[in-house]
Design a protein around this motif. Structure first.
Motif, PDB file in Angstrom:
ATOM      1  N   SER A   9      -2.545  -3.783   6.926  1.00 42.56           N
ATOM      2  CA  SER A   9      -1.260  -3.088   7.052  1.00 42.56           C
ATOM      3  C   SER A   9      -1.245  -2.082   8.206  1.00 42.56           C
ATOM      4  O   SER A   9      -0.241  -1.413   8.440  1.00 42.56           O
ATOM      5  CB  SER A   9      -0.924  -2.367   5.739  1.00 42.56           C
ATOM      6  N   MET A  10      -2.355  -1.969   8.901  1.00 43.51           N
ATOM      7  CA  MET A  10      -2.449  -0.977   9.967  1.00 43.51           C
ATOM      8  C   MET A  10      -1.295  -1.086  10.965  1.00 43.51           C
ATOM      9  O   MET A  10      -0.704  -0.084  11.379  1.00 43.51           O
ATOM     10  CB  MET A  10      -3.778  -1.110  10.727  1.00 43.51           C
TER      11      MET A  10
ATOM     12  N   THR B   3       0.839  -1.183   0.000  1.00 47.25           N
ATOM     13  CA  THR B   3       0.000   0.000   0.000  1.00 47.25           C
ATOM     14  C   THR B   3       0.878   1.237   0.000  1.00 47.25           C
ATOM     15  O   THR B   3       1.720   1.403   0.880  1.00 47.25           O
ATOM     16  CB  THR B   3      -0.886   0.023   1.243  1.00 47.25           C
ATOM     17  N   VAL B   4       0.606   2.059  -1.003  1.00 48.83           N
ATOM     18  CA  VAL B   4       1.428   3.249  -1.106  1.00 48.83           C
ATOM     19  C   VAL B   4       0.771   4.389  -0.347  1.00 48.83           C
ATOM     20  O   VAL B   4       1.319   4.962   0.567  1.00 48.83           O
ATOM     21  CB  VAL B   4       1.666   3.640  -2.575  1.00 48.83           C
ATOM     22  N   ASP B   5      -0.533   4.607  -0.747  1.00 47.08           N
ATOM     23  CA  ASP B   5      -1.245   5.698  -0.078  1.00 47.08           C
ATOM     24  C   ASP B   5      -2.598   5.172   0.382  1.00 47.08           C
ATOM     25  O   ASP B   5      -3.551   5.145  -0.393  1.00 47.08           O
ATOM     26  CB  ASP B   5      -1.421   6.867  -1.068  1.00 47.08           C
ATOM     27  N   PRO B   6      -2.664   4.718   1.639  1.00 48.05           N
ATOM     28  CA  PRO B   6      -3.906   4.076   2.105  1.00 48.05           C
ATOM     29  C   PRO B   6      -5.124   4.982   2.022  1.00 48.05           C
ATOM     30  O   PRO B   6      -6.217   4.516   1.733  1.00 48.05           O
ATOM     31  CB  PRO B   6      -3.599   3.705   3.548  1.00 48.05           C
TER      32      PRO B   6
ATOM     33  N   LYS C 208       1.640  -1.931  10.609  1.00 44.81           N
ATOM     34  CA  LYS C 208       2.968  -1.526  10.147  1.00 44.81           C
ATOM     35  C   LYS C 208       3.064  -0.018   9.900  1.00 44.81           C
ATOM     36  O   LYS C 208       4.102   0.501   9.496  1.00 44.81           O
ATOM     37  CB  LYS C 208       3.304  -2.276   8.847  1.00 44.81           C
ATOM     38  N   LEU C 209       1.906   0.652  10.090  1.00 41.46           N
ATOM     39  CA  LEU C 209       1.919   2.105   9.818  1.00 41.46           C
ATOM     40  C   LEU C 209       2.694   2.856  10.886  1.00 41.46           C
ATOM     41  O   LEU C 209       2.727   2.411  12.056  1.00 41.46           O
ATOM     42  CB  LEU C 209       0.481   2.649   9.808  1.00 41.46           C
ATOM     43  N   ASP C 210       3.206   3.915  10.418  1.00 44.55           N
ATOM     44  CA  ASP C 210       3.812   4.840  11.374  1.00 44.55           C
ATOM     45  C   ASP C 210       2.714   5.243  12.348  1.00 44.55           C
ATOM     46  O   ASP C 210       1.617   5.630  11.937  1.00 44.55           O
ATOM     47  CB  ASP C 210       4.306   6.087  10.573  1.00 44.55           C
ATOM     48  N   PRO C 211       2.945   5.094  13.660  1.00 43.43           N
ATOM     49  CA  PRO C 211       1.896   5.364  14.658  1.00 43.43           C
ATOM     50  C   PRO C 211       1.253   6.728  14.481  1.00 43.43           C
ATOM     51  O   PRO C 211       0.067   6.884  14.751  1.00 43.43           O
ATOM     52  CB  PRO C 211       2.626   5.259  15.988  1.00 43.43           C
ATOM     53  N   SER C 212       1.960   7.666  13.977  1.00 43.98           N
ATOM     54  CA  SER C 212       1.357   9.002  13.844  1.00 43.98           C
ATOM     55  C   SER C 212       0.269   9.021  12.758  1.00 43.98           C
ATOM     56  O   SER C 212      -0.641   9.842  12.802  1.00 43.98           O
ATOM     57  CB  SER C 212       2.452  10.046  13.514  1.00 43.98           C
ATOM     58  N   ASN C 213       0.379   8.096  11.819  1.00 48.00           N
ATOM     59  CA  ASN C 213      -0.633   8.053  10.753  1.00 48.00           C
ATOM     60  C   ASN C 213      -1.856   7.228  11.132  1.00 48.00           C
ATOM     61  O   ASN C 213      -2.909   7.298  10.488  1.00 48.00           O
ATOM     62  CB  ASN C 213      -0.045   7.438   9.474  1.00 48.00           C
ATOM     63  N   ARG C 214      -1.671   6.395  12.127  1.00 44.83           N
ATOM     64  CA  ARG C 214      -2.733   5.408  12.421  1.00 44.83           C
ATOM     65  C   ARG C 214      -4.105   6.018  12.663  1.00 44.83           C
ATOM     66  O   ARG C 214      -5.088   5.548  12.100  1.00 44.83           O
ATOM     67  CB  ARG C 214      -2.332   4.553  13.618  1.00 44.83           C
ATOM     68  N   PRO C 215      -4.244   7.067  13.500  1.00 41.49           N
ATOM     69  CA  PRO C 215      -5.608   7.567  13.746  1.00 41.49           C
ATOM     70  C   PRO C 215      -6.292   8.019  12.461  1.00 41.49           C
ATOM     71  O   PRO C 215      -7.465   7.703  12.235  1.00 41.49           O
ATOM     72  CB  PRO C 215      -5.370   8.774  14.672  1.00 41.49           C
ATOM     73  N   ARG C 216      -5.558   8.709  11.597  1.00 44.39           N
ATOM     74  CA  ARG C 216      -6.151   9.235  10.366  1.00 44.39           C
ATOM     75  C   ARG C 216      -6.569   8.093   9.444  1.00 44.39           C
ATOM     76  O   ARG C 216      -7.696   8.023   8.955  1.00 44.39           O
ATOM     77  CB  ARG C 216      -5.101  10.125   9.669  1.00 44.39           C
ATOM     78  N   VAL C 217      -5.607   7.152   9.270  1.00 39.98           N
ATOM     79  CA  VAL C 217      -5.912   6.022   8.372  1.00 39.98           C
ATOM     80  C   VAL C 217      -7.011   5.157   8.991  1.00 39.98           C
ATOM     81  O   VAL C 217      -7.939   4.706   8.307  1.00 39.98           O
ATOM     82  CB  VAL C 217      -4.643   5.196   8.086  1.00 39.98           C
ATOM     83  N   GLY C 218      -6.896   5.015  10.332  1.00 38.23           N
ATOM     84  CA  GLY C 218      -7.908   4.202  11.009  1.00 38.23           C
ATOM     85  C   GLY C 218      -9.294   4.790  10.820  1.00 38.23           C
ATOM     86  O   GLY C 218     -10.265   4.076  10.542  1.00 38.23           O
ATOM     87  N   ALA C 219      -9.409   6.116  10.986  1.00 36.74           N
ATOM     88  CA  ALA C 219     -10.716   6.758  10.829  1.00 36.74           C
ATOM     89  C   ALA C 219     -11.235   6.571   9.420  1.00 36.74           C
ATOM     90  O   ALA C 219     -12.428   6.284   9.180  1.00 36.74           O
ATOM     91  CB  ALA C 219     -10.599   8.243  11.169  1.00 36.74           C
TER      92      ALA C 219
END
Ligand code: DAH
Length: 369
Positions: free
Chosen positions: A68-69, A21-24, A71-82
């Motif tokens: 892939s959640m 995944t390049v840009d989730p 493996k994400l940079d933790p700072s991105n997780r909330p945004r991608v998670g939402a």
């Protein structure tokens, strides 16, 4: 089941061949955008299920992001998670709306397919009816029961003694020869058994067991070694009648049979008696009824052939020898008897020209009655 690599770590990307995944966020937007068209294509619940797998399953775009959640940079997780939640919810809502729609359509189709058209004509099974011979027997028996007669029956396999001897027909009597036919047990005169040739033996059986007065009718099947033709069947029916009481006279016989003829053939009927011979009656007679079709007046009438009379049955005054054979006292009681063939009665009444019709089982004949 995630694949376990040699170093002991689970590697889910390898396990499911996930595209990197390049840009989730872009992937999820894309998935949201594609979903309506994909879902719209499903035209059955089964198809919708595979569309669901393709949109939300492990190898879908949404699935790949979900995997892939970790493996994400933790700072991105909330945004991608939402975004992941938003995409999942949006697609699930679309799927569920479509599922409702397909289920409703399915119900609708079932209702249509299984609808019963109450205006359709029902399949009716034809119902049978009694054979004309049985109808005739029932009718004759009813007429005599109406006069107070009882119904009696006897065995079809009969002792020669009841069939002949008790009826004043000893072994030497010429009239016995014609009916001396279908024996089941032959030889010792004491217990010879044959298929009864008439219902008259029941007269003797009944009188042996019952004291006078006697008023009985006896319907039943009889057998004779006759070849089938228009007026003979080897298996046929008779209805016997017997009345024994004090002071029974020939006029009682005629009056009773006149009543019967008028009930059976109609109130205009007349009867006549012609002298005849039967071993068990003295005097004996044959009874004719006036032709109900031409009343005696029509040459070549289809029912009586112009004779004006129809031959019905044999009858007479019970021979004193018969009364004695069953233990009655002929100085105290007297009686009359008769024997009619229901086939013949039905033929006379309906203008049927052959007895064969009764056994042919041709529904075109049977349905007429
Ligand atoms: N049994 C006779 C027959 O089979 C019919 C018959 C004649 C019966 C006269 C009777 C009778 O009872 O009195 O031909």
């Amino acid at each position: 089941m995630p694949m376990r690599l040699r170093d002991g770590k689970e590697n889910e990307e390898a396990a499911y061949n996930l595209p990197a995944t390049v840009d989730p966020i872009a992937d999820l937007d894309q998935a949201i955008a594609d979903a309506p068209a994909r879902i719209a294509e499903a035209s059955s619940l089964d198809q919708l299920e595979s569309v669901e797998g393709a949109l939300l399953g492990k190898s879908s775009q949404v699935g790949a992001v979900r995997m892939s959640m970790g493996k994400l940079d933790p700072s991105n997780r909330p945004r991608v998670g939402a975004k992941l939640n938003e995409a999942t919810k949006a697609i699930e809502d679309l799927l569920s709306a479509k599922r409702d729609e397909l289920e409703a359509a399915h119900e609708e189709r079932l209702l249509e397919d299984e609808a019963i058209d109450v205006t359709l004509e029902a399949i009716t099974l034809p119902s049978g009816s009694l054979n004309l011979v049985q109808q005739t027997i029932d009718e004759v028996v009813d007429i005599f029961v109406g006069l107070g007669y009882k119904v009696a029956e006897g065995p079809e396999a009969e002792l020669a003694w009841y069939n002949f001897d008790a009826l004043n027909t000893p072994a030497t009597h010429p009239s016995r020869w014609e009916q001396d036919t279908m024996y089941l047990d032959w030889g010792d005169p004491e217990d010879e058994v044959l298929l009864r040739t008439h219902t008259s033996p029941v007269q003797a059986r009944w009188m042996e067991k019952n004291e006078p007065p006697v008023y009985i009718v006896v319907p039943g099947r009889c057998y004779r070694l006759d070849t089938i033709d228009a007026t003979h069947l080897p298996v046929f029916y008779q209805i016997e009648g017997l009345a024994v009481d004090r002071d029974i006279q020939f006029g009682d016989l005629k009056g009773t049979l006149l009543h019967f003829a008028r009930e059976f053939f109609g109130p205009q009927s007349e009867v006549r008696l012609r002298p005849h011979f039967f071993p068990f009656t003295e005097p004996s007679a044959e009874l004719d009824v006036s032709c109900f079709n031409c009343d005696g007046g029509e040459a070549g009438c289809r029912v009586c052939g112009g004779a004006g009379w129809l031959e019905l049955l044999g009858c007479g005054m019970v021979d004193p020898n018969v009364l004695e054979a069953v233990g009655y006292d002929p100085t105290q009681v007297s009686g009359f008897a008769f024997g009619a063939g229901p086939e013949r009665l039905a033929m006379a009444r309906h203008g049927i020209n052959s007895m064969r019709h009764f056994i042919d089982n041709d529904v075109r004949f049977l349905r007429q009655f």
